[in-house]
Enzyme design. Structure first.
Site, PDB file in Angstrom:
ATOM      1  N   LYS A  82      51.006  14.546  26.645  1.00  0.00           N
ATOM      2  CA  LYS A  82      51.676  15.849  26.591  1.00  0.00           C
ATOM      3  C   LYS A  82      52.992  15.794  27.353  1.00  0.00           C
ATOM      4  O   LYS A  82      53.089  15.165  28.411  1.00  0.00           O
ATOM      5  CB  LYS A  82      50.750  16.914  27.176  1.00  0.00           C
ATOM      6  CG  LYS A  82      51.235  18.347  26.995  1.00  0.00           C
ATOM      7  CD  LYS A  82      50.160  19.322  27.473  1.00  0.00           C
ATOM      8  CE  LYS A  82      50.581  20.777  27.343  1.00  0.00           C
ATOM      9  NZ  LYS A  82      49.502  21.699  27.763  1.00  0.00           N
ATOM     10  N   SER A 160      48.286  25.203  24.664  1.00  0.00           N
ATOM     11  CA  SER A 160      49.653  24.702  24.618  1.00  0.00           C
ATOM     12  C   SER A 160      49.750  23.203  24.337  1.00  0.00           C
ATOM     13  O   SER A 160      50.842  22.674  24.124  1.00  0.00           O
ATOM     14  CB  SER A 160      50.362  25.003  25.950  1.00  0.00           C
ATOM     15  OG  SER A 160      49.725  24.327  27.031  1.00  0.00           O
ATOM     16  N   SER A 184      44.015  25.385  26.961  1.00  0.00           N
ATOM     17  CA  SER A 184      45.014  24.566  26.272  1.00  0.00           C
ATOM     18  C   SER A 184      44.536  23.174  25.872  1.00  0.00           C
ATOM     19  O   SER A 184      45.276  22.438  25.227  1.00  0.00           O
ATOM     20  CB  SER A 184      46.281  24.442  27.128  1.00  0.00           C
ATOM     21  OG  SER A 184      46.899  25.699  27.249  1.00  0.00           O
TER      22      SER A 184
END
Length: 308
Positions: A82, A160, A184
């Site tokens: 990420k 996210s 997330s």
């Protein structure tokens, strides 16, 4: 290039093929890079691919593998991280335009430990800007715009860790690293049909990760099976303290039961009889012979004052 069938194999199966020399880390990395270059832009899955770094690490993994007596489960396995994790010399945009040129001169602890166990970084996964910390109403609230669900590109992946979910579901990498403050990791895993592990707070070091909520942020894997998540979580075994944030990896006496364990032991399920008005289940009979036992356990609700 390796077939799509191979690229969708679990981390465990890929590791077996590398150990038996059916495939090599370089060949696997080149195949994932080619697939990521072809499909990644269509899904807005990556913030940035890092092919030079990936191939450098793949060649090192291939050379180092022959020198190791005991193979590691993540050695030679490509992954994505990420884009809120620091990777030395690579932009960390945090999904937000004001940070598009942000570059750190060090690696996040989790990146460093994955490197130490031989995993290969393919690139940075797209994400919702600032991990949703400013609030957002649309899936396009990202520097890379909305990440599209590989199973239906008219749908979102959730966030996210949106890119991490898409990358695993589309077979663009062996696994991905996401983060979670409140949903997330588990939400993209659910939307994309993959497995995700949200570790207990403090189990994985957050050093080098963008902070959203200091007391709630967690870093964990998204992969193609729960067993893969176990091996990835244990991948940084032997990690030490990093500043004030402890990196536990597979330490601390953790034992995660595999499918084989459960088959041998039998599975006992607690059935909450008063939690919902109606319960739908294909297994609605107690001890129905499907290999599990069930114990009924009503929740001890307290009546509110004034309630009848």
């Amino acid at each position: 290039m390796l077939s799509e069938q191979v690229l969708y194999l679990s981390v465990g199966e890929l590791a077996k093929r590398i150990q038996s020399k059916q495939i090599s880390p370089v060949e696997l990395t080149e195949s994932y890079l080619a697939r990521s270059e072809a499909l990644g832009p269509k899904l807005n899955a990556y913030a940035k691919l890092t092919p030079d770094l990936a191939l450098e690490q793949a060649h090192a993994a291939e050379k180092g593998y022959s020198a190791r007596a005991l193979p590691r489960p993540l050695h030679g396995i490509p992954y994505a991280a990420k884009d809120l994790l620091a990777v030395k010399g690579i932009p960390a945009t945090w999904g937000a335009k004001p940070f598009a040129g942000q570059v750190f001169d060090y690696n996040a602890t989790v990146i460093e430990h994955l490197h130490n166990v031989g995993a290969i970084l393919l690139g940075k996964a797209a994400m919702i800007e600032l991990a949703g910390g400013m609030g957002y109403a649309y899936a396009s609230a990202s520097l890379q715009r909305e990440t599209k669900n590989p199973w239906d590109i008219n749908c979102w992946t959730c966030g996210s860790s949106s890119g991490s979910g898409a990358i695993v579901a589309a077979g663009l990498a062996g696994f991905a690293i996401g983060t979670e403050t409140w949903g997330s990791i588990v939400c993209p895993s659910a939307f994309c049909g993959v497995s995700g592990l949200r570790p207990t707070y403090g189990r994985v070091s957050r050093r080098g990760a963008m902070a959203l909520s200091y007391s709630m942020d967690k870093i964990g894997p998204l992969a193609r099976s729960a067993e893969d998540c176990t091996n990835i979580f244990r991948g940084d075994r032997g990690a030490r303290c990093a500043g004030s944030q402890y990196t536990a990896g597979g330490q601390g006496g953790v034992h995660i039961f595999t499918a084989a364990d459960l088959k041998a032991r039998g599975l006992r399920i607690g059935w909450l009889t008063n939690a919902w008005e109606t319960i739908r289940s294909s297994c609605h009979r107690k001890n129905c012979g499907c290999g599990e036992s069930r114990s009924e356990a009503p929740l001890p609700f307290r009546k509110r004052r004034g309630a009848a």
